[in-house]
Motif scaffolding. Structure first.
Motif, PDB file in Angstrom:
ATOM      1  N   VAL A  33      -3.611   4.162  -4.073  1.00  0.00           N
ATOM      2  CA  VAL A  33      -2.506   4.515  -3.401  1.00  0.00           C
ATOM      3  C   VAL A  33      -3.408   5.751  -3.101  1.00  0.00           C
ATOM      4  O   VAL A  33      -4.803   6.247  -3.649  1.00  0.00           O
ATOM      5  CB  VAL A  33      -1.442   5.304  -4.421  1.00  0.00           C
ATOM      6  N   ARG A  34      -3.107   6.047  -1.913  1.00  0.00           N
ATOM      7  CA  ARG A  34      -4.459   7.204  -1.130  1.00  0.00           C
ATOM      8  C   ARG A  34      -3.875   7.875  -0.732  1.00  0.00           C
ATOM      9  O   ARG A  34      -2.242   8.401  -0.049  1.00  0.00           O
ATOM     10  CB  ARG A  34      -4.445   6.306  -0.034  1.00  0.00           C
TER      11      ARG A  34
ATOM     12  N   PRO B 187       0.834  -1.534   0.124  1.00  0.00           N
ATOM     13  CA  PRO B 187       0.119  -0.006   0.231  1.00  0.00           C
ATOM     14  C   PRO B 187       1.099   1.785   0.149  1.00  0.00           C
ATOM     15  O   PRO B 187       2.210   1.399   0.589  1.00  0.00           O
ATOM     16  CB  PRO B 187      -0.309   0.062   1.655  1.00  0.00           C
ATOM     17  N   CYS B 188       0.240   2.129  -0.257  1.00  0.00           N
ATOM     18  CA  CYS B 188       1.431   3.577  -0.495  1.00  0.00           C
ATOM     19  C   CYS B 188       0.199   4.487  -0.336  1.00  0.00           C
ATOM     20  O   CYS B 188      -0.589   4.788  -0.685  1.00  0.00           O
ATOM     21  CB  CYS B 188       1.261   3.907  -1.679  1.00  0.00           C
ATOM     22  N   VAL B 189       0.649   5.184   0.923  1.00  0.00           N
ATOM     23  CA  VAL B 189       0.403   6.925   1.038  1.00  0.00           C
ATOM     24  C   VAL B 189       0.967   7.984   0.963  1.00  0.00           C
ATOM     25  O   VAL B 189       2.037   8.130   1.431  1.00  0.00           O
ATOM     26  CB  VAL B 189       0.129   7.046   2.622  1.00  0.00           C
ATOM     27  N   CYS B 190       0.700   9.067   0.042  1.00  0.00           N
ATOM     28  CA  CYS B 190       0.989  10.415   0.174  1.00  0.00           C
ATOM     29  C   CYS B 190       0.825  11.042   1.200  1.00  0.00           C
ATOM     30  O   CYS B 190      -0.569  11.338   1.280  1.00  0.00           O
ATOM     31  CB  CYS B 190       0.609  10.882  -1.424  1.00  0.00           C
ATOM     32  N   ALA B 191       1.612  11.460   1.710  1.00  0.00           N
ATOM     33  CA  ALA B 191       1.519  12.784   2.906  1.00  0.00           C
ATOM     34  C   ALA B 191       2.530  13.864   2.471  1.00  0.00           C
ATOM     35  O   ALA B 191       3.336  13.809   2.446  1.00  0.00           O
ATOM     36  CB  ALA B 191       1.330  12.363   4.397  1.00  0.00           C
ATOM     37  N   GLY B 192       2.342  14.724   3.503  1.00  0.00           N
ATOM     38  CA  GLY B 192       3.163  16.590   3.684  1.00  0.00           C
ATOM     39  C   GLY B 192       2.339  17.287   2.677  1.00  0.00           C
ATOM     40  O   GLY B 192       1.076  17.162   2.082  1.00  0.00           O
TER      41      GLY B 192
END
Length: 312
Positions: free
Chosen positions: A284-285, A260-265
């Protein structure tokens, strides 16, 4: 008692949050951005320390009006930028001091964490708590970092990829300030880019799971010097970051498996980046803005999940 206080005093914002473990919700999130003088690309640490110190008493009063602080079980506080040796910024000392004082006054544990770990916890919470116990790739992109992290049970196992020079948030902020916007400029650059109907096809520099972004700043400055519309240049900048993120995630999934991929910032709040990446990286989330930009929710969640902190 099942409520936990989070404190984060980054170089961008003063943040407080309360996490309710019983409901799994974050009912209180308070944040004040640090004021930056016009044309500046950030704050001196002495100024950041002053602004945090000035803001926190009023924010604590506001917090008390929204929750019963006597019911708090622990305090989580970011004490440095990243969980690596030598990571240090004076602005985090303010949050640490306030957290220690609250811990001592209420007789509850103090849980020390880092700004980056707080971002990860908040991102996984917002993306779906089912990822807490799983191994995942978390892309943390802001003005202070561009790192692709392998994470498991909220702990950073290792850095899978990173920018070798400029951070993505720095590229966005430098463009925005050059266009006359205040720092940080991500929201204004995103707004301007959204008004552009053209579709730029920028060059990017990605080597496996690592990237170089210094050329992006040069490309944007060259386009402006050539008289290109600021909206086009803004979209060019964000599209370049989107292409970079996509290629790095694809390389990481090929290397680590289909995790699983999570994009933050803060940079990941851009709709242009989100739309580009989600169309090319399955599953991707992206994290909602309030949990993606600097916040204290992650510190509160980590306090709840620590089980046992250190008393201040």
């Amino acid at each position: 008692m099942s409520t936990f206080l989070g404190i984060d005093t980054s170089n961008y914002a003063t943040s407080l949050a309360v996490y309710d473990a019983a409901s799994g919700r974050v009912p209180v999130m308070l944040k004040r951005f640090l004021p930056v003088r016009e044309g500046a690309l950030g704050l001196r640490q002495s100024d950041a320390v002053f602004h945090h110190t000035a803001a926190l008493p009023e924010m604590i009063d506001e917090l008390k009006s929204k929750t019963d602080c006597r019911e708090l079980s622990a305090v989580g506080v970011s004490v440095k930028p990243r969980p690596v040796e030598g990571s240090y910024m004076p602005c985090f000392l303010v949050g640490r001091a306030i957290g220690s004082a609250v811990s001592a006054a209420l007789g509850i544990p103090l849980v020390e964490t880092t700004h980056q770990q707080g971002h990860i916890a908040a991102a996984l919470y917002a993306a779906g708590g089912d990822l807490y116990e799983k191994r995942a790739l978390v892309f943390h992109i802001s003005g202070g970092t561009t790192e692709l992290l392998l994470v498991e049970r909220l702990q950073v196992l290792r850095v899978v990829g990173a920018s070798q020079d400029l951070y993505a948030g720095q590229a966005v902020d430098r463009l925005g300030v050059k266009l006359g916007y205040g720092f940080p400029a991500g929201a204004e650059v995103s707004r301007l880019a959204a008004s552009c109907a053209e579709q730029p096809d920028p060059r990017v520099s990605v080597q496996g799971t690592n990237c170089s972004l210094s050329g992006l700043q040069n490309q944007c400055e060259k386009l402006l010097a050539e008289g290109r519309d600021p909206a086009y240049v803004s979209k060019y900048c964000l599209t370049a970051i989107a292409k970079t993120v996509t290629r790095m995630l694809q390389a990481a999934q090929a290397q680590e498996g289909r995790l699983p991929c999570v994009c933050a910032g803060g940079v990941m709040s851009s709709g242009i980046i989100r739309d580009h990446v989600t169309a090319r990286v399955p599953g991707v989330r992206f994290v909602p803005g309030e949990f993606s930009s600097d916040n204290a929710a992650g510190a509160a969640i980590l306090a709840a999940r620590s089980g046992e902190g250190t008393h201040g």
